[in-house]
Scaffold this active site. Structure first.
Site, mmCIF file in Angstrom:
data_model
loop_
_atom_site.group_PDB
_atom_site.id
_atom_site.type_symbol
_atom_site.label_atom_id
_atom_site.label_comp_id
_atom_site.label_asym_id
_atom_site.label_seq_id
_atom_site.Cartn_x
_atom_site.Cartn_y
_atom_site.Cartn_z
ATOM 1 N N LYS A 1 0.843 -1.210 0.000
ATOM 2 C CA LYS A 1 0.000 0.000 0.000
ATOM 3 C C LYS A 1 0.871 1.250 0.000
ATOM 4 C CE LYS A 1 -1.562 -1.457 3.838
ATOM 5 N NZ LYS A 1 -2.220 -1.685 5.143
ATOM 6 N N THR B 1 -6.841 9.794 8.806
ATOM 7 C CA THR B 1 -6.507 8.521 8.153
ATOM 8 C C THR B 1 -6.300 7.409 9.183
ATOM 9 O OG1 THR B 1 -4.197 9.215 8.133
ATOM 10 C CG2 THR B 1 -5.446 9.550 6.082
ATOM 11 N N GLY C 1 -6.817 4.133 10.859
ATOM 12 C CA GLY C 1 -7.474 2.869 10.521
ATOM 13 C C GLY C 1 -7.652 2.605 9.038
ATOM 14 N N THR C 2 -6.934 3.348 8.188
ATOM 15 C CA THR C 2 -7.094 3.139 6.743
ATOM 16 C C THR C 2 -6.716 1.706 6.343
ATOM 17 O OG1 THR C 2 -4.904 4.121 6.463
ATOM 18 C CG2 THR C 2 -6.793 5.519 5.947
ATOM 19 N N GLY C 3 -5.613 1.215 6.917
ATOM 20 C CA GLY C 3 -5.135 -0.131 6.559
ATOM 21 C C GLY C 3 -6.117 -1.199 7.021
ATOM 22 N N CYS C 4 -6.631 -1.049 8.231
ATOM 23 C CA CYS C 4 -7.610 -2.021 8.772
ATOM 24 C C CYS C 4 -8.850 -2.045 7.888
ATOM 25 C CB CYS C 4 -8.043 -1.638 10.187
ATOM 26 S SG CYS C 4 -6.697 -1.437 11.349
HETATM 27 N N1 LIG Z 1 -4.309 10.482 1.893
HETATM 28 C C1 LIG Z 1 -4.783 9.421 1.236
HETATM 29 N N2 LIG Z 1 -5.593 9.567 0.160
HETATM 30 C C2 LIG Z 1 -6.087 8.499 -0.518
HETATM 31 N N3 LIG Z 1 -5.799 7.221 -0.172
HETATM 32 C C3 LIG Z 1 -4.988 7.006 0.867
HETATM 33 C C4 LIG Z 1 -4.426 8.075 1.635
HETATM 34 N N4 LIG Z 1 -3.672 7.522 2.646
HETATM 35 C C5 LIG Z 1 -3.759 6.194 2.502
HETATM 36 N N5 LIG Z 1 -4.525 5.864 1.422
HETATM 37 C C6 LIG Z 1 -4.909 4.512 0.983
HETATM 38 O O1 LIG Z 1 -5.417 3.840 2.134
HETATM 39 C C7 LIG Z 1 -5.065 2.456 2.099
HETATM 40 C C8 LIG Z 1 -4.275 2.116 3.352
HETATM 41 O O2 LIG Z 1 -2.948 2.553 3.162
HETATM 42 P P1 LIG Z 1 -1.925 2.968 4.280
HETATM 43 O O3 LIG Z 1 -0.582 2.956 3.627
HETATM 44 O O4 LIG Z 1 -2.406 4.257 4.900
HETATM 45 O O5 LIG Z 1 -2.128 1.802 5.307
HETATM 46 P P2 LIG Z 1 -1.669 1.655 6.804
HETATM 47 O O6 LIG Z 1 -0.470 2.487 7.056
HETATM 48 O O7 LIG Z 1 -1.567 0.189 7.027
HETATM 49 O O8 LIG Z 1 -2.897 2.239 7.635
HETATM 50 P P3 LIG Z 1 -3.105 2.219 9.253
HETATM 51 O O9 LIG Z 1 -1.913 1.597 9.889
HETATM 52 O O10 LIG Z 1 -3.350 3.644 9.627
HETATM 53 O O11 LIG Z 1 -4.364 1.432 9.462
HETATM 54 C C9 LIG Z 1 -4.298 2.271 0.793
HETATM 55 O O12 LIG Z 1 -5.210 1.862 -0.213
HETATM 56 C C10 LIG Z 1 -3.740 3.667 0.505
HETATM 57 O O13 LIG Z 1 -3.467 3.884 -0.852
HETATM 58 C C1 LIG Z 2 -6.189 -2.135 17.536
HETATM 59 C C2 LIG Z 2 -5.509 -1.473 16.397
HETATM 60 N N1 LIG Z 2 -5.249 -2.197 15.285
HETATM 61 C C3 LIG Z 2 -4.625 -1.621 14.236
HETATM 62 C C4 LIG Z 2 -4.242 -0.301 14.267
HETATM 63 C C5 LIG Z 2 -3.495 0.323 13.092
HETATM 64 O O1 LIG Z 2 -4.257 1.281 12.489
HETATM 65 C C6 LIG Z 2 -4.537 0.435 15.461
HETATM 66 N N2 LIG Z 2 -4.196 1.741 15.570
HETATM 67 N N3 LIG Z 2 -5.155 -0.181 16.489
#
Ligand SMILES: Nc1ncnc2c1ncn2[C@@H]1O[C@H](COP(=O)(O)OP(=O)(O)OP(=O)(O)O)[C@@H](O)[C@H]1O
Ligand SMILES: Cc1ncc(CO)c(N)n1
Length: 274
Positions: A172, A206, A208-211
């Site tokens: 990502k 942003t 929880g975007t990854g979750c």
């Molecule tokens: N500012 C943004 N605008 C559009 N899409 C975004 C943005 N930031 C992240 N994304 C998208 O969100 C999704 C999650 O990516 P990200 O790299 O933020 O994950 P992450 O770091 O695991 O998230 P987290 O740990 O906060 O849950 C991907 O599809 C990424 O492209």
């Molecule tokens: C419990 C939990 N899982 C995942 C993340 C990563 O976004 C967070 N901040 N908290």
């Protein structure tokens, strides 16, 4: 009704972890079940404490689900320790359920959600069982053991992860420095690969975007969508959730899990062969 499971940590603030996953499942009309691995005392400003659940109780939760339900997809998020990873990997190795691994390591504020020695357990026990792994850039660097500064580095890191046995790697691009686009890179065992480009939204919300992305992927796979379609729809789900973000709390606010249902026809994701 399709039943899906999240194995993850609880976020008291409701924007990440189990709470984000269940909200996403509900929005995507699958029946969500959960195995809680740890509690976090957390809000949009950060994580103030973590309480891991005893391994034997994590096991009991997962076994209770497997015993009773026909689960169509499982995702993992925060797993915290090597013991928890080994025990859930052992149980999952005896069933045949598509597995999405979101290798959660650290929260946005820098707090650790995975013990250092557990990284090896993800590589050795979980990735060989996984259908898809969804690292962000720092997680891909850690798992592959190499720095990522270019597209060539992304490709190399993905191939290192594919060699660990996972069928599909999605790196990502949320953490990349691109001002205009958020690009995710998808690689399959058979050599196919593509990127998914959406516009980068300028927001601090942003959390929880990854979750949320991996939960949407789990829901779509659980509903039986072909893997490429499930990946693209999950990208749309997170794009809309970030675009219509919620200004809740005083720090990094959560994304909007309701947005996909209201705006799904208005979201553009561009696919490029890589
Ligand atoms: N500012 C943004 N605008 C559009 N899409 C975004 C943005 N930031 C992240 N994304 C998208 O969100 C999704 C999650 O990516 P990200 O790299 O933020 O994950 P992450 O770091 O695991 O998230 P987290 O740990 O906060 O849950 C991907 O599809 C990424 O492209
Ligand atoms: C419990 C939990 N899982 C995942 C993340 C990563 O976004 C967070 N901040 N908290």
């Amino acid at each position: 009704m399709h039943i899906v499971t999240t194995i993850a940590g609880s976020d008291s603030g409701g924007g990440a972890g189990i709470q984000a996953d269940l909200k996403t499942f509900q929005e995507l009309k699958v029946f969500g079940t959960s195995v809680i691995t740890a509690l976090t005392a957390q809000n949009t400003l950060g994580v103030s404490d973590v309480l891991p659940i005893e391994v034997s109780f994590v096991e009991k939760q997962l076994k209770a689900l497997i015993e009773d339900f026909s689960i169509s997809a499982v995702k993992t998020g925060m797993l915290f320790s090597s013991e928890i990873i080994q025990s859930i990997a052992h149980i999952l190795s005896e069933v045949n359920i598509p597995l999405i691994v979101d290798p959660v390591m650290i929260a946005k504020g820098g707090e650790s959600l995975l013990q250092q020695e557990a990284i090896d357990a993800i590589r050795s026990y979980l990735l060989p069982l996984a259908t898809i792994v969804t690292p962000n850039i720092p997680e891909a660097e850690t798992l592959a053991g190499k720095k990522i500064n270019s597209l060539a580095d992304i490709k190399e890191a993905a191939h290192v992860l594919l060699q660990m046995g996972v069928q599909c790697v999605i790196i990502k691009g949320g953490h990349l420095a691109d001002q205009y686009y958020a690009i995710d890179y998808v690689f399959f065992q058979d050599g196919r690969s593509f990127s998914m480009q959406s516009s980068r939204i300028a927001t601090k919300n942003t959390h929880g975007t990854g979750c949320t992305f991996s939960a949407a992927l789990t829901a779509f796979l659980g509903r039986g969508l072909p893997i490429e379609e499930a990946i693209e729809e999950a990208k749309k789900f997170i794009q809309l959730a970030i675009t219509h973000d919620l200004s809740i709390g005083n720090g990094h606010g959560p994304t909007n899990h309701f947005a996909y249902q209201n705006y799904k026809d208005s979201c553009e994701v561009i696919i490029h062969e890589t």
